[in-house]
Structure formats: structure tokens, C-alpha cells
Design an enzyme around this catalytic site. Sequence first.
Site, mmCIF file in Angstrom:
data_model
loop_
_atom_site.group_PDB
_atom_site.id
_atom_site.type_symbol
_atom_site.label_atom_id
_atom_site.label_comp_id
_atom_site.label_asym_id
_atom_site.label_seq_id
_atom_site.Cartn_x
_atom_site.Cartn_y
_atom_site.Cartn_z
ATOM 1 N N CYS A 139 0.817 -1.228 0.000
ATOM 2 C CA CYS A 139 0.000 0.000 0.000
ATOM 3 C C CYS A 139 0.848 1.275 0.000
ATOM 4 C CB CYS A 139 -0.943 -0.003 1.194
ATOM 5 S SG CYS A 139 -2.063 -1.411 1.150
ATOM 6 N N HIS A 191 -3.786 6.949 1.242
ATOM 7 C CA HIS A 191 -4.081 5.622 0.707
ATOM 8 C C HIS A 191 -5.475 5.235 1.179
ATOM 9 C CE1 HIS A 191 -4.193 1.429 -0.015
ATOM 10 N NE2 HIS A 191 -4.078 1.103 1.259
ATOM 11 N N ASN A 237 -10.138 -0.809 -1.858
ATOM 12 C CA ASN A 237 -8.714 -0.587 -1.607
ATOM 13 C C ASN A 237 -7.928 -1.154 -2.794
ATOM 14 O OD1 ASN A 237 -6.041 -0.874 -0.769
ATOM 15 N ND2 ASN A 237 -6.567 -1.444 1.324
HETATM 16 O O1 UT7 Z 1 -4.486 -1.317 2.809
HETATM 17 C C1 UT7 Z 1 -3.814 -1.325 4.009
HETATM 18 C C2 UT7 Z 1 -4.065 -2.462 4.812
HETATM 19 N N1 UT7 Z 1 -5.412 -2.737 5.213
HETATM 20 C C3 UT7 Z 1 -6.081 -2.009 6.121
HETATM 21 O O2 UT7 Z 1 -5.720 -0.920 6.481
HETATM 22 C C4 UT7 Z 1 -7.314 -2.625 6.711
HETATM 23 C C5 UT7 Z 1 -7.338 -2.434 8.199
HETATM 24 N N2 UT7 Z 1 -8.396 -3.175 8.855
HETATM 25 C C6 UT7 Z 1 -9.711 -2.958 8.635
HETATM 26 O O3 UT7 Z 1 -10.043 -2.119 7.824
HETATM 27 C C7 UT7 Z 1 -10.719 -3.721 9.434
HETATM 28 O O4 UT7 Z 1 -10.063 -4.448 10.442
HETATM 29 C C8 UT7 Z 1 -11.581 -4.678 8.583
HETATM 30 C C9 UT7 Z 1 -12.490 -3.881 7.682
HETATM 31 C C10 UT7 Z 1 -10.706 -5.589 7.759
HETATM 32 C C11 UT7 Z 1 -12.464 -5.550 9.462
HETATM 33 O O5 UT7 Z 1 -13.252 -4.737 10.315
HETATM 34 P P1 UT7 Z 1 -13.326 -5.031 11.868
HETATM 35 O O6 UT7 Z 1 -14.241 -4.052 12.437
HETATM 36 O O7 UT7 Z 1 -11.908 -5.050 12.385
HETATM 37 O O8 UT7 Z 1 -13.989 -6.453 11.903
HETATM 38 P P2 UT7 Z 1 -13.448 -7.816 12.545
HETATM 39 O O9 UT7 Z 1 -12.341 -8.395 11.740
HETATM 40 O O10 UT7 Z 1 -13.217 -7.610 14.004
HETATM 41 O O11 UT7 Z 1 -14.712 -8.743 12.386
HETATM 42 C C12 UT7 Z 1 -15.948 -8.436 13.047
HETATM 43 C C13 UT7 Z 1 -16.957 -9.481 12.670
HETATM 44 C C14 UT7 Z 1 -16.458 -10.905 12.857
HETATM 45 O O12 UT7 Z 1 -17.519 -11.694 13.301
HETATM 46 P P3 UT7 Z 1 -17.656 -12.055 14.881
HETATM 47 O O13 UT7 Z 1 -16.382 -12.783 15.230
HETATM 48 O O14 UT7 Z 1 -17.788 -10.751 15.580
HETATM 49 O O15 UT7 Z 1 -18.881 -12.902 14.916
HETATM 50 C C15 UT7 Z 1 -16.092 -11.321 11.445
HETATM 51 O O16 UT7 Z 1 -16.168 -12.708 11.239
HETATM 52 O O17 UT7 Z 1 -17.311 -9.344 11.299
HETATM 53 C C16 UT7 Z 1 -17.170 -10.613 10.641
HETATM 54 N N3 UT7 Z 1 -16.805 -10.364 9.253
HETATM 55 C C17 UT7 Z 1 -17.711 -10.162 8.297
HETATM 56 N N4 UT7 Z 1 -19.061 -10.143 8.321
HETATM 57 C C18 UT7 Z 1 -19.699 -9.900 7.170
HETATM 58 C C19 UT7 Z 1 -15.570 -10.286 8.709
HETATM 59 N N5 UT7 Z 1 -15.670 -10.024 7.401
HETATM 60 C C20 UT7 Z 1 -16.984 -9.939 7.115
HETATM 61 C C21 UT7 Z 1 -17.703 -9.699 5.940
HETATM 62 N N6 UT7 Z 1 -19.050 -9.676 6.016
HETATM 63 N N7 UT7 Z 1 -17.116 -9.453 4.753
#
Ligand code: UT7
Length: 333
Positions: free
Chosen positions: A114, A260, A290
Site C-alpha cells: 500500500c 491511501h 482498496n
Molecule cells: O491497505 C492497508 C491495509 N489494510 C487495512 O488498512 C485494513 C485495516 N483493517 C480494517 O479495515 C478492518 O479491520 C476490517 C475492515 C478488515 C475488518 O473490520 P473489523 O471491524 O476489524 O472487523 P473484525 O475483523 O473484528 O470482524 C468483526 C466481525 C467478525 O464476526 P464475529 O467474530 O464478531 O462474529 C467477522 O467474522 O465481522 C465478521 N466479518 C464479516 N461479516 C460480514 C468479517 N468479514 C466480514 C464480511 N461480512 N465481509
Amino acid sequence: MLYSRITGTGHYAPERVVTNQQLEKSINTTDQWIRERTGIEQRHFFDPEKDTVANMGTRAARVALERAGLEPEEVDFIVFATITPDYYFPGCGVLVQRELGLTGIGALDIRNQCSGFIYALSVADQFIKTGMYKNVLVIGAEIQSSVLDMSDNGRAMAVIFGDGAGAVVLQATSDPEHRILSTHLHAEGRYAEELMVKDPGGSRAGRWITKEMIDSGGTNPYMNGQAVFKQAIIRFPEVIREALEKNGCQTSDLDLLVPHQANLRITTHVQESMGLPEEKVVSNIQRFGNTTAASIPIALSEAYEEGRVKPGNLICLAAFGSGFTWASALIKW
Ligand code: UT7
């Protein structure tokens, strides 16, 4: 004194638009989850019959060259940032050189995820400042839709990433009022495994690629989303402030921040924590997702088209991502 100046920007988005609702049909996700957690509404996915990373980068480069008023023959170096090249080797830089009908000039590929575009811009800036090159093409392009695990297992990443290409033309200038003021590059390799594609393994695994690597999911991207998020919201403001301080500027001097496009929540957090008004921060993640190394040049090119980039503006580019790597560039446009 020799400086470098961005004289042209361009971008290319594959025609196929994929909405959150379309993803809902094949992955266990919802439009609401994607919007709330990332801000993304749609993204572009490539057409395998038509698009490659190198030819998308070339299309973006042609637009940038036209806006710079430069013929391809006047380019004397190419820097190409991508993590999804057409071939594992050679890199995409030589393919762009070929597509532009150029021969002999150097072409360099950069793999800094990135932060790749800002690393590439910084390399080009140093080459110009030393007098080695005068007209450099700097390109960031990605096709990630073919790499993503589109099953439910990969849903956290599958809904975030998209395809696209952006480019700038960097030219030598002696004008201190319109130039790249400084670039700032950082990395923290102890976090290398927090956001990665582990396989093919090559030297690390003893074999280039095995069936076990594929079966175990090692060829799919992996991201510890929360770890990335927590670091991103620290490093973005830090590296933006570093660039401002280096040049004796305040946050209030900034006309535009082009971050980014990782997650709208990250961008909003950075904007609010730095006390920047919303209109001074470019966000197009809603329409692109992204696009890794392509995200900054696409956002910059769109901002230019919208008339948000004007001569004399103080513009900061900033990135954070896999490596971890993070970087910024401060520009007097
Ligand atoms: O480009 C540079 C690098 N990347 C980034 O900067 C990304 C940085 N991270 C993020 O943007 C966020 O961490 C994410 C968008 C990837 C994820 O958001 P989050 O709020 O951190 O969610 P999480 O990983 O804690 O997941 C929350 C819940 C989980 O379910 P439980 O365990 O709470 O039941 C996941 O399984 O959301 C679930 N989940 C989804 N649900 C529906 C994960 N992906 C999805 C999905 N749809 N696509």
C-alpha cells in the site's frame, strides 16, 4: 538546484463495477456490514480478456503523459509499483516500456504494497534531484480480484480490495515554488506476517510451490485486520506530521490530503484526529475499494479532474500497509 514536479496525473478503472449487493450473492456478507466497517459501496474488477496490470498501468500513464504534454519518447525512466504483477518476473516496468514503444530506458519495479506508490515517487524524486533523469513515469496498478479468496473464508479481505491503475509524470524543474518538497519512508518488518500472501514459498519453504501450499490456503492473502487498523491510525498522522514539520508547515497549511484508501473509518479517524476539515481529505474508497499501490495515484488523478488540485496548493500524500510500511510526500503543486 534541481527538484521534481508532478506535471501530469492519470488513472484507469476496469469497466466492470461490482457492487456490495453483487458480492452478497456469492459471499456470506452484507452491504450493511461492508459499508459500516469500510465505507465501500462498489469496486472495479478486471476483465481477463482485456486487462493486465501492465496494460492498465500503461493506459493510466498515457493519460498522465497527455496531461503533462509529453510524448512517450521523452520518458527516460519508469518506476512501477505493484504487488500483483503480470509475471512473477520480469516486472511490469519493462512491459510498460514495451507497450509505450520505448527501447533502452531503465524500468524499475517496486514492491511496497500500500505504500508502494509513495516509495516509487520517492525513488523517482531522488533520481531527478541528482540529475540522472528528467522525465520519469511513476505508476501504481493492481489486479487483486484474481488473487482474493472469494469464498466465505476470505470474506474479510474479498470485500475490501479492488482493481485499478494510476500514474503520474514527474519532471525536473528548477522552480522551488512548484515541486515535491520531501518524501518520508518507513518500515517495521517485525509485522511482516500481519498482512501477507505467504506462498509460493520459494527460498523460505524449500520448494517454490507445492500442492500442500495451495490446499492449506497459503496462496490466499491473509490480514490481521485489527492489528493493521490499530497501527494505521497511529502511523498515518505521524508520517503526515513528519512531512509538515520537516518543511516548517502546520496542519492548517494543508490544502489537500490524499491518503491511501484503506478503509473510510481509518481516513475519517485521521482527518478528525488531525483537525482537518472533511473537504480537504480525498476519499474515493466508496467507488474503488482498496486498490493498494494504485489507490493514491487514482485518488490524485480524480482530485485533479475535479479541480481540487491547484497550482500553489500544499498537498500531502500518505500511506500505510503491509510490511508494515508507511510513507508520506509533501508537494507544493
Ligand atoms: O491497505 C492497508 C491495509 N489494510 C487495512 O488498512 C485494513 C485495516 N483493517 C480494517 O479495515 C478492518 O479491520 C476490517 C475492515 C478488515 C475488518 O473490520 P473489523 O471491524 O476489524 O472487523 P473484525 O475483523 O473484528 O470482524 C468483526 C466481525 C467478525 O464476526 P464475529 O467474530 O464478531 O462474529 C467477522 O467474522 O465481522 C465478521 N466479518 C464479516 N461479516 C460480514 C468479517 N468479514 C466480514 C464480511 N461480512 N465481509
